[in-house]
Design a protein around this motif. Structure first.
Motif, PDB file in Angstrom:
ATOM      1  N   LEU A 287       0.865  -1.168   0.000  1.00 40.44           N
ATOM      2  CA  LEU A 287       0.000   0.000   0.000  1.00 40.44           C
ATOM      3  C   LEU A 287       0.906   1.224   0.000  1.00 40.44           C
ATOM      4  O   LEU A 287       1.600   1.491   0.980  1.00 40.44           O
ATOM      5  CB  LEU A 287      -0.903  -0.013   1.232  1.00 40.44           C
ATOM      6  CG  LEU A 287      -2.195   0.776   1.155  1.00 40.44           C
ATOM      7  CD1 LEU A 287      -3.082   0.267   0.030  1.00 40.44           C
ATOM      8  CD2 LEU A 287      -2.938   0.694   2.466  1.00 40.44           C
ATOM      9  N   LEU A 288       0.939   1.952  -1.123  1.00 39.56           N
ATOM     10  CA  LEU A 288       1.736   3.162  -1.241  1.00 39.56           C
ATOM     11  C   LEU A 288       0.860   4.351  -0.871  1.00 39.56           C
ATOM     12  O   LEU A 288      -0.152   4.608  -1.520  1.00 39.56           O
ATOM     13  CB  LEU A 288       2.247   3.336  -2.673  1.00 39.56           C
ATOM     14  CG  LEU A 288       3.167   2.249  -3.218  1.00 39.56           C
ATOM     15  CD1 LEU A 288       3.442   2.486  -4.702  1.00 39.56           C
ATOM     16  CD2 LEU A 288       4.467   2.223  -2.434  1.00 39.56           C
ATOM     17  N   VAL A 289       1.249   5.072   0.176  1.00 42.30           N
ATOM     18  CA  VAL A 289       0.478   6.214   0.659  1.00 42.30           C
ATOM     19  C   VAL A 289       1.326   7.462   0.469  1.00 42.30           C
ATOM     20  O   VAL A 289       2.464   7.525   0.934  1.00 42.30           O
ATOM     21  CB  VAL A 289       0.102   6.051   2.152  1.00 42.30           C
ATOM     22  CG1 VAL A 289      -0.672   7.255   2.655  1.00 42.30           C
ATOM     23  CG2 VAL A 289      -0.674   4.764   2.371  1.00 42.30           C
ATOM     24  N   ASN A 290       0.778   8.433  -0.235  1.00 46.48           N
ATOM     25  CA  ASN A 290       1.442   9.723  -0.404  1.00 46.48           C
ATOM     26  C   ASN A 290       0.675  10.759   0.389  1.00 46.48           C
ATOM     27  O   ASN A 290      -0.521  10.950   0.176  1.00 46.48           O
ATOM     28  CB  ASN A 290       1.486  10.137  -1.877  1.00 46.48           C
ATOM     29  CG  ASN A 290       2.416   9.263  -2.665  1.00 46.48           C
ATOM     30  OD1 ASN A 290       3.554   9.059  -2.268  1.00 46.48           O
ATOM     31  ND2 ASN A 290       1.935   8.724  -3.775  1.00 46.48           N
ATOM     32  N   LEU A 291       1.382  11.408   1.308  1.00 42.71           N
ATOM     33  CA  LEU A 291       0.771  12.444   2.124  1.00 42.71           C
ATOM     34  C   LEU A 291       0.886  13.796   1.432  1.00 42.71           C
ATOM     35  O   LEU A 291       1.784  14.008   0.612  1.00 42.71           O
ATOM     36  CB  LEU A 291       1.447  12.511   3.497  1.00 42.71           C
ATOM     37  CG  LEU A 291       1.402  11.227   4.327  1.00 42.71           C
ATOM     38  CD1 LEU A 291       2.137  11.418   5.644  1.00 42.71           C
ATOM     39  CD2 LEU A 291      -0.020  10.779   4.570  1.00 42.71           C
ATOM     40  N   LYS A 292       0.002  14.700   1.784  1.00 45.06           N
ATOM     41  CA  LYS A 292       0.042  16.044   1.209  1.00 45.06           C
ATOM     42  C   LYS A 292       1.340  16.743   1.577  1.00 45.06           C
ATOM     43  O   LYS A 292       1.867  17.528   0.796  1.00 45.06           O
ATOM     44  CB  LYS A 292      -1.155  16.869   1.702  1.00 45.06           C
ATOM     45  CG  LYS A 292      -2.474  16.357   1.180  1.00 45.06           C
ATOM     46  CD  LYS A 292      -3.632  17.144   1.757  1.00 45.06           C
ATOM     47  CE  LYS A 292      -4.957  16.571   1.282  1.00 45.06           C
ATOM     48  NZ  LYS A 292      -6.094  17.242   1.921  1.00 45.06           N
ATOM     49  N   LEU A 293       1.859  16.450   2.782  1.00 46.63           N
ATOM     50  CA  LEU A 293       3.072  17.109   3.265  1.00 46.63           C
ATOM     51  C   LEU A 293       4.050  16.064   3.781  1.00 46.63           C
ATOM     52  O   LEU A 293       3.643  15.021   4.283  1.00 46.63           O
ATOM     53  CB  LEU A 293       2.736  18.074   4.404  1.00 46.63           C
ATOM     54  CG  LEU A 293       1.746  19.183   4.081  1.00 46.63           C
ATOM     55  CD1 LEU A 293       1.277  19.872   5.349  1.00 46.63           C
ATOM     56  CD2 LEU A 293       2.366  20.183   3.122  1.00 46.63           C
TER      57      LEU A 293
ATOM     58  N   ALA B  50       5.412  23.806   7.071  1.00 46.13           N
ATOM     59  CA  ALA B  50       5.367  22.424   6.606  1.00 46.13           C
ATOM     60  C   ALA B  50       6.323  22.282   5.427  1.00 46.13           C
ATOM     61  O   ALA B  50       6.728  23.279   4.824  1.00 46.13           O
ATOM     62  CB  ALA B  50       3.944  22.076   6.178  1.00 46.13           C
ATOM     63  N   THR B  51       6.678  21.042   5.113  1.00 45.43           N
ATOM     64  CA  THR B  51       7.531  20.807   3.941  1.00 45.43           C
ATOM     65  C   THR B  51       6.902  19.761   3.032  1.00 45.43           C
ATOM     66  O   THR B  51       6.201  18.850   3.485  1.00 45.43           O
ATOM     67  CB  THR B  51       8.944  20.338   4.337  1.00 45.43           C
ATOM     68  OG1 THR B  51       8.844  19.122   5.075  1.00 45.43           O
ATOM     69  CG2 THR B  51       9.679  21.390   5.148  1.00 45.43           C
ATOM     70  N   LYS B  52       7.182  19.929   1.755  1.00 49.79           N
ATOM     71  CA  LYS B  52       6.801  18.955   0.738  1.00 49.79           C
ATOM     72  C   LYS B  52       7.955  18.893  -0.245  1.00 49.79           C
ATOM     73  O   LYS B  52       8.383  19.927  -0.766  1.00 49.79           O
ATOM     74  CB  LYS B  52       5.502  19.374   0.024  1.00 49.79           C
ATOM     75  CG  LYS B  52       5.022  18.379  -1.011  1.00 49.79           C
ATOM     76  CD  LYS B  52       4.665  17.062  -0.368  1.00 49.79           C
ATOM     77  CE  LYS B  52       4.143  16.069  -1.388  1.00 49.79           C
ATOM     78  NZ  LYS B  52       3.869  14.777  -0.837  1.00 49.79           N
ATOM     79  N   ASN B  53       8.488  17.715  -0.451  1.00 52.29           N
ATOM     80  CA  ASN B  53       9.650  17.511  -1.320  1.00 52.29           C
ATOM     81  C   ASN B  53      10.824  18.389  -0.893  1.00 52.29           C
ATOM     82  O   ASN B  53      11.543  18.945  -1.721  1.00 52.29           O
ATOM     83  CB  ASN B  53       9.289  17.764  -2.780  1.00 52.29           C
ATOM     84  CG  ASN B  53       8.219  16.823  -3.279  1.00 52.29           C
ATOM     85  OD1 ASN B  53       8.174  15.659  -2.879  1.00 52.29           O
ATOM     86  ND2 ASN B  53       7.334  17.316  -4.118  1.00 52.29           N
TER      87      ASN B  53
END
Length: 173
Positions: A61-67, A140-143
């Motif tokens: 199950l691959l889960v990608n979070l918004k952040l 917050a951080t993303k990538n």
């Protein structure tokens, strides 16, 4: 004479391998649904097992979070406690509540985006001023980059004083 035997098989849950933002996790039940950007289920086939190893025998199950990381308030307490502490509201003032939606900018500034509830205009003005003057957040951080995030602020003052009941209209026939 007919003999029958019964066999009890204990059912063990067949958990997939959980991968959240590229990291293996044992459990995902503590992730709030509103933080999830996407979910992809990979079957327990040869290709999946070759890529992820034997732990993928029940699928992945691959889960990608918004952040990648949530914004963190930099003061020594929660954002709500900080705001409540910086709003002058005496114990003899009426109980009042305000609920606001806010965003934390990539620069770390909290900005009110929507009023969800306000029972007293004086409290609203004071809370808005305290939010405006609050210390910066760690965004917050993303990538690996600072990213916008959102939250909801609930303030009820004075603390511990119950809100008055709203009047109800009862019609009897």
């Amino acid at each position: 004479m007919l003999l029958t035997a019964s066999v009890t098989v204990a059912a063990t849950p067949q958990q997939p391998l959980y991968i959240v933002n590229g990291e293996v996790r044992d459990d995902i039940s503590n992730i709030p649904p509103d933080e999830i950007l996407s979910v992809e289920r990979l079957p327990a086939d040869e290709q999946t097992i070759a890529r992820y190893g034997e732990r993928a025998a029940n699928g992945v199950l691959l889960v990608n979070l918004k952040l990648d990381e949530k914004a963190r308030f930099t003061a020594d307490t929660t954002f709500a406690a900080y705001i409540a502490r910086h709003v002058k509201w005496e114990q003899n003032d009426p109980a009042a509540r305000i609920v606001l939606r806010y965003r934390v900018t990539p620069e770390g500034r909290a900005e009110v985006t929507e009023e969800l509830e306000a029972t007293d205009k004086r409290l609203k003005r004071r809370v808005l001023k305290a939010v405006e003057e609050a210390p910066l957040w760690t965004p917050a951080t993303k990538n690996g980059r600072p990213a916008e995030s959102f939250g909801v602020l609930h303030i009820q003052l004075p603390e511990g004083k119950p809100m008055p009941r709203r009047p109800e209209l009862v019609m009897r026939y």
